[in-house]
Scaffold this motif. Structure first.
Motif, PDB file in Angstrom:
ATOM      1  N   LEU A 139       0.831  -1.200   0.000  1.00 32.25           N
ATOM      2  CA  LEU A 139       0.000   0.000   0.000  1.00 32.25           C
ATOM      3  C   LEU A 139       0.874   1.262   0.000  1.00 32.25           C
ATOM      4  N   ILE A 140       2.011   1.190   0.717  1.00 37.40           N
ATOM      5  CA  ILE A 140       2.949   2.327   0.680  1.00 37.40           C
ATOM      6  C   ILE A 140       3.364   2.574  -0.772  1.00 37.40           C
ATOM      7  N   ALA A 141       3.645   1.473  -1.487  1.00 34.26           N
ATOM      8  CA  ALA A 141       4.027   1.605  -2.901  1.00 34.26           C
ATOM      9  C   ALA A 141       2.927   2.312  -3.689  1.00 34.26           C
ATOM     10  N   GLU A 142       1.679   1.961  -3.426  1.00 25.28           N
ATOM     11  CA  GLU A 142       0.572   2.588  -4.163  1.00 25.28           C
ATOM     12  C   GLU A 142       0.385   4.062  -3.783  1.00 25.28           C
ATOM     13  N   VAL A 143       0.591   4.352  -2.488  1.00 26.00           N
ATOM     14  CA  VAL A 143       0.485   5.750  -2.046  1.00 26.00           C
ATOM     15  C   VAL A 143       1.579   6.583  -2.724  1.00 26.00           C
ATOM     16  N   ILE A 144       2.805   6.048  -2.755  1.00 25.88           N
ATOM     17  CA  ILE A 144       3.910   6.755  -3.418  1.00 25.88           C
ATOM     18  C   ILE A 144       3.558   6.996  -4.887  1.00 25.88           C
ATOM     19  N   ASP A 145       2.923   6.008  -5.509  1.00 28.97           N
ATOM     20  CA  ASP A 145       2.556   6.161  -6.913  1.00 28.97           C
ATOM     21  C   ASP A 145       1.534   7.278  -7.120  1.00 28.97           C
ATOM     22  N   GLU A 146       0.647   7.463  -6.147  1.00 20.07           N
ATOM     23  CA  GLU A 146      -0.369   8.519  -6.259  1.00 20.07           C
ATOM     24  C   GLU A 146       0.234   9.913  -6.082  1.00 20.07           C
ATOM     25  N   GLU A 147       1.334   9.999  -5.324  1.00 16.67           N
ATOM     26  CA  GLU A 147       1.920  11.302  -4.990  1.00 16.67           C
ATOM     27  C   GLU A 147       2.536  11.964  -6.225  1.00 16.67           C
ATOM     28  N   ASP A 148       2.595  13.309  -6.218  1.00 18.86           N
ATOM     29  CA  ASP A 148       3.283  14.031  -7.292  1.00 18.86           C
ATOM     30  C   ASP A 148       4.730  13.536  -7.399  1.00 18.86           C
ATOM     31  N   ASP A 149       5.243  13.503  -8.644  1.00 19.77           N
ATOM     32  CA  ASP A 149       6.573  12.947  -8.862  1.00 19.77           C
ATOM     33  C   ASP A 149       7.643  13.554  -7.945  1.00 19.77           C
ATOM     34  N   GLU A 150       7.595  14.867  -7.756  1.00 20.52           N
ATOM     35  CA  GLU A 150       8.659  15.537  -6.993  1.00 20.52           C
ATOM     36  C   GLU A 150       8.604  15.197  -5.497  1.00 20.52           C
ATOM     37  N   GLU A 151       7.460  14.690  -5.038  1.00 22.87           N
ATOM     38  CA  GLU A 151       7.292  14.434  -3.608  1.00 22.87           C
ATOM     39  C   GLU A 151       7.459  12.952  -3.254  1.00 22.87           C
ATOM     40  N   LYS A 152       7.543  12.106  -4.306  1.00 21.47           N
ATOM     41  CA  LYS A 152       7.579  10.658  -4.064  1.00 21.47           C
ATOM     42  C   LYS A 152       8.751  10.263  -3.159  1.00 21.47           C
ATOM     43  N   TYR A 153       9.924  10.829  -3.481  1.00 15.26           N
ATOM     44  CA  TYR A 153      11.141  10.415  -2.789  1.00 15.26           C
ATOM     45  C   TYR A 153      11.066  10.712  -1.292  1.00 15.26           C
ATOM     46  N   ILE A 189       9.494  -2.070  -0.691  1.00 20.47           N
ATOM     47  CA  ILE A 189       8.503  -1.167  -1.299  1.00 20.47           C
ATOM     48  C   ILE A 189       8.763  -1.055  -2.802  1.00 20.47           C
ATOM     49  N   LEU A 190      10.041  -0.903  -3.161  1.00 15.07           N
ATOM     50  CA  LEU A 190      10.393  -0.794  -4.584  1.00 15.07           C
ATOM     51  C   LEU A 190       9.955  -2.036  -5.340  1.00 15.07           C
ATOM     52  N   LYS A 191      10.043  -3.194  -4.675  1.00 15.63           N
ATOM     53  CA  LYS A 191       9.623  -4.444  -5.299  1.00 15.63           C
ATOM     54  C   LYS A 191       8.145  -4.413  -5.665  1.00 15.63           C
ATOM     55  N   GLU A 192       7.361  -3.698  -4.870  1.00 14.20           N
ATOM     56  CA  GLU A 192       5.917  -3.629  -5.109  1.00 14.20           C
ATOM     57  C   GLU A 192       5.558  -2.639  -6.220  1.00 14.20           C
ATOM     58  N   MET A 193       6.520  -1.799  -6.594  1.00 15.07           N
ATOM     59  CA  MET A 193       6.218  -0.766  -7.593  1.00 15.07           C
ATOM     60  C   MET A 193       6.531  -1.273  -9.002  1.00 15.07           C
ATOM     61  N   SER A 194       5.737  -0.815  -9.988  1.00 12.57           N
ATOM     62  CA  SER A 194       6.003  -1.228 -11.359  1.00 12.57           C
ATOM     63  C   SER A 194       7.111  -0.362 -11.945  1.00 12.57           C
ATOM     64  N   SER A 195       7.697  -0.852 -13.024  1.00 15.12           N
ATOM     65  CA  SER A 195       8.873  -0.186 -13.580  1.00 15.12           C
ATOM     66  C   SER A 195       8.596   1.262 -13.975  1.00 15.12           C
ATOM     67  N   ASP A 196       7.384   1.530 -14.507  1.00 14.90           N
ATOM     68  CA  ASP A 196       7.137   2.915 -14.927  1.00 14.90           C
ATOM     69  C   ASP A 196       6.938   3.830 -13.734  1.00 14.90           C
ATOM     70  N   GLU A 197       6.428   3.269 -12.638  1.00 11.50           N
ATOM     71  CA  GLU A 197       6.283   4.079 -11.426  1.00 11.50           C
ATOM     72  C   GLU A 197       7.656   4.447 -10.877  1.00 11.50           C
ATOM     73  N   ILE A 198       8.557   3.486 -10.890  1.00 15.09           N
ATOM     74  CA  ILE A 198       9.915   3.768 -10.396  1.00 15.09           C
ATOM     75  C   ILE A 198      10.616   4.765 -11.324  1.00 15.09           C
ATOM     76  N   ALA A 199      10.377   4.624 -12.632  1.00 20.66           N
ATOM     77  CA  ALA A 199      10.975   5.576 -13.574  1.00 20.66           C
ATOM     78  C   ALA A 199      10.477   6.995 -13.286  1.00 20.66           C
ATOM     79  N   ASP A 200       9.173   7.132 -12.981  1.00 18.25           N
ATOM     80  CA  ASP A 200       8.625   8.448 -12.621  1.00 18.25           C
ATOM     81  C   ASP A 200       9.324   9.003 -11.381  1.00 18.25           C
ATOM     82  N   LEU A 201       9.515   8.111 -10.395  1.00  9.97           N
ATOM     83  CA  LEU A 201      10.189   8.516  -9.155  1.00  9.97           C
ATOM     84  C   LEU A 201      11.601   8.999  -9.451  1.00  9.97           C
TER      85      LEU A 201
END
Lengths: 448, 448
Positions: free
Chosen positions: B57-71, B85-97
């Protein structure tokens, strides 16, 4: 290897291919592509093609067509075939079709439909077109919480739902009240004997049927859903809104905002007729003529001053133009912020003070610059002071008006994009000239 | 009965509820709602809540956040937990981060990931951010055409895809070349022993990875798909674009257009800081100052005339203002028409002649009106003639410029929304004053 059939190829197939050739491939062709072909060819060929494709596909092509043109496609067929085509269309698609017809044509179509479906359509027509009720479809899958995954799959195979309504299954109780939602994905990845209640999400995010379509769109943007359930006051499920309709809503609402900000009719089309364009724009031009005359009246009060210091006329376009630009900038940010929901009455005060700060800062920057230019151009330092001061005042007024006007309209439940620009530029023109020529009148002895 | 949990209730649960209470309900809460709560509370409470919810769920919350605030959300956790958490995120979400991070931070995150996934992310980062490749996800379901429906269902149960990628299954050959598509709905309503090749649609509509995201959005609008496959030159499948990303694209692209038309920076936020607003707007004000000075220079050529006929100064705001409005109207319709794809180089010529017609018609209407007003106001019929003629000329120039400027920019591959307004208003100001004051100079003997 070629993945997509191009339009010429499709046109040739539909017009000159064998019926067998068409039947083989037709299921894989998107109705939007067929509609593109129909738009390119003569009326006689349109009829030829329409009679070579199956009824379910005609229904889909009609659905893709603009609302005002749908009926023209339908009337190409016999009463009996029309009836079959209508059977393939969902209730909201038929409601869209009826929306552009007169009463007699509407009645004829409703009479051609099974009673129950005609009732659905009539019910849909009672909702305002720009609300959740007005854009929803009544075809959706509802199941009961005590069903198993296997029973659900069997039920799905029986009703064979269309694609757009199949992705979420809504769980309702015996009174049709919404109790939860299960995604098709969840069904597919769960063992057959799973009971629905164990996989359902009971915290369903739904919309009321009278919610404005723009607000519905914001919910889709926020949550990323593919469909959302529409409910009434009793929480009974009425239908679903699908994401492809929301894309249309977003496009239409932003076109409306952009047009209104630019002072043209909200529904003018770039490829419309000359008459439509004139009708869409001339009223606004006359409104602007009236407000421009207010600015002229302000200038006329100072004709005495101008006749003594004619360089004032030279600098008039700068004061008014810069004020107008600063006002439009704030207005743009505020109108878009309101549309996106990022500006609301809660954070308005904080943003208001920021805007005044922006007006002062930009006013000072531009003011100092223009005061130097004005002083050098005229050879009189006091003239520089006058135009610099007028600039600072006008740009601060501009950002204030650019902020207050759209928010006031919003408070009055008028679309802030609609009339804001007129008020704001009137304010910056009238006050800009007043500050500039008024200050010049006060300091006239140093300017001659 | 209450369907949705409201924000206060959710906040209380997350902050003060028992861990058991949270665990029971947390699967049903949308991450966007949790993010809303996090935005409302103190930093110490944010950390408290983040440590009470599961990693997926943390991964999903990070995905919802604006790109500049994810980190800023991610660094609240230990290295080990960040890895999970990174494992739970998809590749494009991590690329956005990663897109908003510096090189050192990026490297630290990539080093924290399994090699293969890190390669996926690095590959994604090579695509331009505003292309299909830049917005696609690499997580999608691909199957082979000789599989049965039952095998497909078993495969789905094994890989348990996330919701957004499960709705279309893409059929590829042994070289990963795209051969067709099957919808999940089709799988669900087909008998178990059906072979995929019998239900697949081989006329797949796909996008190339370097297609501009705005064009990708047009395809979604046209076809109403939920996802679309992204391919390379060899027709190999690279990833999918999903409709929720397209909604973001449409919102961002229209915000950009509206901002540019209004002369503010494309990414200014209504709730940003004063400094950001000044930086976004001041450059445009200085550009406008330069063009306003061109208008002033035009006026200054006629100072002799104005000093003799000072009523000319009074009517100056009307000529320039009306020309500006007419130009903005055409500009608005043209820029929006280009963005929607309704205006293109094919139908441009026809629309150009319509716009000139609109300019002449509106110019005549407003011109006759202002010429009567001017004649009465000044008491000199020739003055009415001068301003009326100037109005007709200027409004025709205005619609011509309003049409030609954005189309020329488009041809030069510059965003037509970006600089059109500056050019158009410069043209209408300079030429408007030139026509008006020039004609007045020619007829000066009748005006004194």
């Amino acid at each position: 290897m070629k993945l997509e059939m191009d339009r010429e190829e499709l046109k040739r197939l539909l017009l000159y291919g064998s019926q067998k050739g068409i039947d083989e491939i037709i299921e894989d062709i998107h109705p939007a592509d067929i509609l593109d072909v129909l738009h390119e060819i003569e009326a006689v060929d349109v009829i030829k093609i329409l009679h070579r494709i199956p009824e379910w596909l005609i229904a889909e092509v009609i659905d893709e067509e603009d609302d005002e043109e749908k009926y023209a496609l339908l009337v190409n067929f016999s009463e009996k075939k029309q009836k079959n085509i209508l059977k393939e269309m969902s209730s909201d698609e038929i409601a869209d079709l009826l929306g552009s017809l007169d009463e007699i044509e509407s009645k004829r179509i409703l009479d051609n439909m099974p009673v129950e479906e005609a009732e659905d359509v009539k019910q849909l027509l009672t909702y305002a077109p720009d609300t959740a009720g007005g854009i929803m479809a009544t075809e959706y899958i509802s199941i009961k919480e005590n069903m198993t995954v296997k029973e659900t799959l069997k039920y799905l195979q029986k009703v064979a739902p269309n694609a757009e309504s199949a992705y979420y299954l809504y769980v309702v109780d015996e009174d049709e009240k919404l109790k939860g939602v299960v995604s098709l994905r969840e069904i597919v990845v769960s063992p057959f004997d799973t009971i629905i209640i164990d996989v359902l999400n009971s915290n369903v995010i739904s919309v009321h049927h009278d919610m404005d379509q723009e607000e519905v769109a914001h919910r889709f943007e926020k949550y990323g859903f593919l469909t959302m359930p529409v409910i009434n006051d009793e929480k009974q499920m009425l239908g679903i809104v699908t994401v492809d309709d929301i894309i249309d809503v977003l496009r239409d609402e932003t076109t409306e905002d952009i047009h209104r900000l630019g002072g043209v009719g909200e529904s003018e089309k770039v490829n419309g007729t000359l008459f439509e364009s004139v009708r869409s724009r001339l009223p606004w031009l006359f409104v602007n003529l009236l407000t421009a005359m207010l600015a002229s009246a302000t200038v006329s009060m100072f004709e005495g001053t101008i006749s003594k210091v004619v360089i004032l006329a030279t600098f008039m376009p700068i004061v008014a133009g810069m004020g107008g630009n600063a006002g439009t900038q704030t207005l743009t940010i505020v109108v878009r912020g309101l549309a996106l929901g990022e500006l609301n009455f809660e954070n308005a005060k904080k943003i208001f003070f920021k805007e005044i700060g922006v007006g002062l800062t930009n006013g000072l920057s531009v003011g100092i610059c223009i005061s130097i230019i004005g002083g050098l151009w005229s050879g009189k330092p006091v003239f520089g002071l006058v135009i610099g001061l007028a600039m600072i005042l006008n740009m601060t007024v501009a950002t204030t008006a650019g902020f207050l006007v759209p928010l006031t309209l919003k408070k009055l439940k008028i679309d802030p994009a609609l009339a804001s620009a007129v008020f704001v530029t009137t304010a910056t023109d009238v006050l800009g000239f007043f500050f500039f020529l008024g200050l010049a009148t006060v300091f006239i002895q140093y300017l001659i």
